[in-house]
Design an enzyme around this catalytic site. Structure first.
Site, PDB file in Angstrom:
ATOM      1  N   CYS A 107     -43.514 -37.421  17.446  1.00 26.08           N
ATOM      2  CA  CYS A 107     -44.433 -37.343  16.321  1.00 26.08           C
ATOM      3  C   CYS A 107     -44.361 -36.002  15.608  1.00 26.08           C
ATOM      4  CB  CYS A 107     -45.867 -37.539  16.829  1.00 26.08           C
ATOM      5  SG  CYS A 107     -47.034 -37.930  15.510  1.00 26.08           S
ATOM      6  N   ASP A 128     -54.684 -40.164  24.351  1.00 26.20           N
ATOM      7  CA  ASP A 128     -54.319 -38.779  24.084  1.00 26.20           C
ATOM      8  C   ASP A 128     -55.348 -37.852  24.703  1.00 26.20           C
ATOM      9  OD1 ASP A 128     -53.577 -36.995  20.925  1.00 26.20           O
ATOM     10  OD2 ASP A 128     -53.031 -36.586  23.008  1.00 26.20           O
TER      11      ASP A 128
END
Ligand SMILES: O=C(O)c1ccccc1NCC(=O)[C@H](O)[C@H](O)COP(=O)(O)O
Length: 218
Positions: free
Chosen positions: A12, A135
């Site tokens: 990412c 996360d």
């Protein structure tokens, strides 16, 4: 591009053409692009148009957003093809369904974890999200909603079985991703800080090392 190990990998915060080349050569399955101005990985629509065109078929293009208005998606989708929307703010289940209906794209919801209690938010998304990203919650006062390079207690995910695909994220690196997979049983992993030479600058060697280590553990 899932290989025999089955582990699917998202990198990412790509900001340059060489980042796209690096993840493609390393065999990543998802390319994440950040559309959140406070992030050092944020890109504008012109860069998004350029970079998404460079992503080879077979790698899913992920638009990472935080409580974004419809206009952001409209502007992005006017100039770029995206395969998956990632909502990394406090978007509720209804917002996810709105986005899927408006733009015809699957939606991945990020759930940020500091303690076991944070997992209580998860069931509410099992009907509205297409994927989950688990996360770490940033610990600093000025932490971003994600991309902080911090991990959480992976044992909180031991034995979890959710009825939709999920991705482990938060402080993963080439050195710890194997252990993270072994502890959590994650079939997908996501990384940003752990493959950077400096904040916001991806490193091809670290990307390769991360992908190799994740597949070796898969
Ligand atoms: O990456 C960012 O800058 C970011 C900013 C705001 C919200 C989310 C962000 N990233 C989301 C991701 O999917 C990251 O890959 C994930 O949080 C893991 O990041 P890291 O701990 O740095 O590997």
């Amino acid at each position: 591009m899932t290989d025999s190990s089955g582990i699917r990998i998202k990198v990412c915060g790509l900001t340059r053409p060489e980042d796209v080349t690096a993840i493609a050569e390393a065999g990543a399955d998802y390319a994440g692009f950040v559309f959140y101005e406070p992030s050092p990985r944020n890109i504008g629509l012109d860069v998004a148009a350029e970079l998404t065109r460079l992503v080879p078929d077979g790698i899913e293009k992920v638009a990472l957003t935080v409580n974004a208005p419809d206009a952001l998606f409209e502007g992005l989708l006017d100039v770029a093809r995206v395969d998956l929307i990632q909502c990394h703010g406090n978007e509720g289940p209804q917002r996810l369904e709105e986005l899927r209906d408006m733009f015809g794209l699957p939606v991945m919801k990020a759930i940020t974890i500091a303690t076991e209690a944070d997992l209580e938010a998860l069931p509410g998304y099992l009907e509205s999200a297409d994927q989950l990203l688990i996360d770490a919650k940033g610990s600093a006062a000025d932490a971003l909603p994600g991309g902080n390079g911090e991990s959480f207690d992976w044992s909180l995910l031991e034995g979890v079985e959710w009825d939709l695909p999920w991705m482990l994220a938060g402080g993963l690196t080439p050195d710890n991703v194997g252990e993270a997979i072994r502890v959590t049983g994650a079939g997908q992993v996501d990384v940003s800080s752990g493959v950077e030479s400096a904040r916001g600058i991806k490193d091809a060697g670290l990307i390769r090392a991360f992908c190799d280590a994740a597949r070796a553990a898969g």
